[in-house]
Each structure stands twice: as C-alpha cells, then as structure tokens.
Design a protein around this motif. Structure first.
Motif, PDB file in Angstrom:
ATOM      1  N   GLY A  64       3.126   3.733   0.824  1.00 54.53           N
ATOM      2  CA  GLY A  64       2.292   4.531  -0.077  1.00 54.53           C
ATOM      3  C   GLY A  64       1.414   5.514   0.676  1.00 54.53           C
ATOM      4  O   GLY A  64       1.223   6.653   0.245  1.00 54.53           O
ATOM      5  N   GLY A  65       0.886   5.078   1.820  1.00 53.34           N
ATOM      6  CA  GLY A  65       0.041   5.954   2.630  1.00 53.34           C
ATOM      7  C   GLY A  65       0.808   7.118   3.230  1.00 53.34           C
ATOM      8  O   GLY A  65       0.347   8.260   3.197  1.00 53.34           O
ATOM      9  N   CYS A 112       1.981   1.861  -4.825  1.00 50.64           N
ATOM     10  CA  CYS A 112       1.564   2.856  -5.817  1.00 50.64           C
ATOM     11  C   CYS A 112       0.044   2.985  -5.886  1.00 50.64           C
ATOM     12  O   CYS A 112      -0.480   4.089  -6.073  1.00 50.64           O
ATOM     13  CB  CYS A 112       2.146   2.513  -7.183  1.00 50.64           C
ATOM     14  N   VAL A 113      -0.677   1.878  -5.707  1.00 47.40           N
ATOM     15  CA  VAL A 113      -2.146   1.932  -5.715  1.00 47.40           C
ATOM     16  C   VAL A 113      -2.650   2.810  -4.568  1.00 47.40           C
ATOM     17  O   VAL A 113      -3.528   3.658  -4.755  1.00 47.40           O
ATOM     18  CB  VAL A 113      -2.761   0.509  -5.631  1.00 47.40           C
ATOM     19  N   VAL A 114      -2.106   2.618  -3.378  1.00 48.01           N
ATOM     20  CA  VAL A 114      -2.528   3.421  -2.222  1.00 48.01           C
ATOM     21  C   VAL A 114      -2.166   4.891  -2.448  1.00 48.01           C
ATOM     22  O   VAL A 114      -2.989   5.791  -2.239  1.00 48.01           O
ATOM     23  CB  VAL A 114      -1.895   2.886  -0.915  1.00 48.01           C
ATOM     24  N   TYR A 115      -0.954   5.137  -2.873  1.00 43.99           N
ATOM     25  CA  TYR A 115      -0.485   6.499  -3.162  1.00 43.99           C
ATOM     26  C   TYR A 115      -1.398   7.185  -4.185  1.00 43.99           C
ATOM     27  O   TYR A 115      -1.875   8.301  -3.968  1.00 43.99           O
ATOM     28  CB  TYR A 115       0.959   6.424  -3.664  1.00 43.99           C
ATOM     29  N   ILE A 129      -5.172  13.533   6.824  1.00 46.10           N
ATOM     30  CA  ILE A 129      -4.634  12.531   7.750  1.00 46.10           C
ATOM     31  C   ILE A 129      -5.679  11.441   8.006  1.00 46.10           C
ATOM     32  O   ILE A 129      -5.372  10.247   7.896  1.00 46.10           O
ATOM     33  CB  ILE A 129      -4.188  13.172   9.090  1.00 46.10           C
ATOM     34  N   LEU A 130      -6.891  11.836   8.324  1.00 49.13           N
ATOM     35  CA  LEU A 130      -7.964  10.871   8.555  1.00 49.13           C
ATOM     36  C   LEU A 130      -8.238  10.067   7.283  1.00 49.13           C
ATOM     37  O   LEU A 130      -8.413   8.842   7.338  1.00 49.13           O
ATOM     38  CB  LEU A 130      -9.239  11.569   9.023  1.00 49.13           C
ATOM     39  N   TYR A 131      -8.231  10.736   6.155  1.00 48.45           N
ATOM     40  CA  TYR A 131      -8.461  10.044   4.884  1.00 48.45           C
ATOM     41  C   TYR A 131      -7.359   9.016   4.635  1.00 48.45           C
ATOM     42  O   TYR A 131      -7.633   7.881   4.247  1.00 48.45           O
ATOM     43  CB  TYR A 131      -8.517  11.063   3.734  1.00 48.45           C
ATOM     44  N   ILE A 136      -5.395   3.347   4.413  1.00 47.37           N
ATOM     45  CA  ILE A 136      -4.450   2.328   4.879  1.00 47.37           C
ATOM     46  C   ILE A 136      -5.217   1.214   5.585  1.00 47.37           C
ATOM     47  O   ILE A 136      -4.966   0.029   5.358  1.00 47.37           O
ATOM     48  CB  ILE A 136      -3.368   2.943   5.798  1.00 47.37           C
ATOM     49  N   LEU A 137      -6.166   1.582   6.418  1.00 49.44           N
ATOM     50  CA  LEU A 137      -6.997   0.600   7.112  1.00 49.44           C
ATOM     51  C   LEU A 137      -7.782  -0.246   6.118  1.00 49.44           C
ATOM     52  O   LEU A 137      -7.806  -1.479   6.217  1.00 49.44           O
ATOM     53  CB  LEU A 137      -7.938   1.305   8.093  1.00 49.44           C
TER      54      LEU A 137
END
Length: 184
Positions: A64-65, A112-115, A129-131, A136-137
């Motif tokens: 997702g990330g 899907c939640v991360v996306y 990218i940082l976001y 993800i972290l």
C-alpha cells in the motif's frame, strides 16, 4: 445486573492502542492513527495468529505504501491533484487484486488503509517519499506493538476474576464461530 465479561483480546487491543499513543507522545510524533489502526487490526486470539497476520499485514503495509508513493509521484509530476478522486478507487481495485494474486488476502485491509491514508491526506509538505516512509513506519510500529502485547501480556487469573475478565471469552468466540472483527 450482569455485565458482559471483557475478553483478553479486548484488553490486549486497548493496551496496544494505549502503548501506540504513549510511544508517539514520548517521541513527539504527530499522528498515531495509522499505528493505532494497525494495532487494532493485527490483534488476534492467539500469539501465533497475531504473528502470522502481523507479517502478512506488514507486507500489505509495504504494498500500500509503495502504491501510494507511486501515485503521489505521478500526481506531483503532472500537477493535477484533482484527478485523485478517480485514481484512488482504481488503485483500491488494483491493490486488492495484487494482494489476492500474491495470496495475501489478510493483507488487503491494511494495504488499502495505508494507500488511502497516504492519498487522502494533504500533509505532503516535506515530500511524499518522507511522508510515505513515515506512514509505513507508523503502521509497522502498531503491528509490532500488538504482537508484543499479545505475546507478553498476561493477567493473573485471580485479578481476571476480580475484574470479571473472562479468560475463556476469546476461546468461546472461536468455538462459536464468531469472526475476528466480532470478537474485539
């Protein structure tokens, strides 16, 4: 008056959420939402189930990330953020199919939640990218906390009895065929 017994999974889930919130407060991280959601989603009846689902969900988090970062890259390159309303649902379809084809059905929800978290947020000032890495972290932290709580948190039987916490509630739910989401 008989109050319903609180199951250990319930206690462990709320403890995981508390620890996510506390950790984010200690490290002065802005938003613990993704960690808390991941902790709730990851908590299962047994440590083995939590570990299995946790590893699947970490894979989903990365999928997702990466998908979210890819879409943000394209959108930022084109400069047309208003087309996200059409791209986001299409991405959900594609991500579900990717997870299913990779035999990661238990990863679909967190993927899907991360996306969706990445693409519906407007907080990309420091770069997408940082976001993306931070989300993800954050999600992975919630998963790890849920795994650790499920493995190491035990309440002595005499305290369970005093607090009317049922050690059998989770096992009874499994025996009755109640789904994971019904037994939180």
């Amino acid at each position: 008056m008989n109050f319903p017994r609180i199951g250990m999974r319930n206690i462990k889930t709320s403890t995981s959420v508390f620890l996510c919130l506390l950790l984010f407060e200690i490290f002065n991280r802005e938003n613990a939402l993704m960690a808390c959601v991941a902790a709730v989603i990851c908590m299962q009846n047994t440590v083995v189930d939590s570990f299995r689902k946790g590893t699947e969900r970490i894979k989903g988090t990365f999928i997702g990330g990466i998908a979210g970062a890819f879409v943000l890259f394209i959108i930022s390159s084109l400069g047309h953020e208003n087309i996200l309303i059409f791209i986001i649902p299409l991405g959900v379809i594609i991500l579900i199919e990717i997870c299913v084809s990779l035999e990661l059905k238990n990863s679909v929800v967190i993927c899907c939640v991360v996306y969706l978290g990445l693409l519906t947020s407007r907080q990309h000032e420091n770069g997408y990218i940082l976001y993306t890495i931070n989300r993800i972290l954050d999600t992975s932290v919630g998963i790890v906390i849920a795994l650790l709580v499920n493995k190491y948190m035990n309440i002595p039987d005499n305290i369970k009895k005093l607090l009317k916490i049922s050690k059998d509630t989770d096992r009874d739910a499994v025996d009755k065929g109640i789904s994971d989401k019904d037994n939180i």
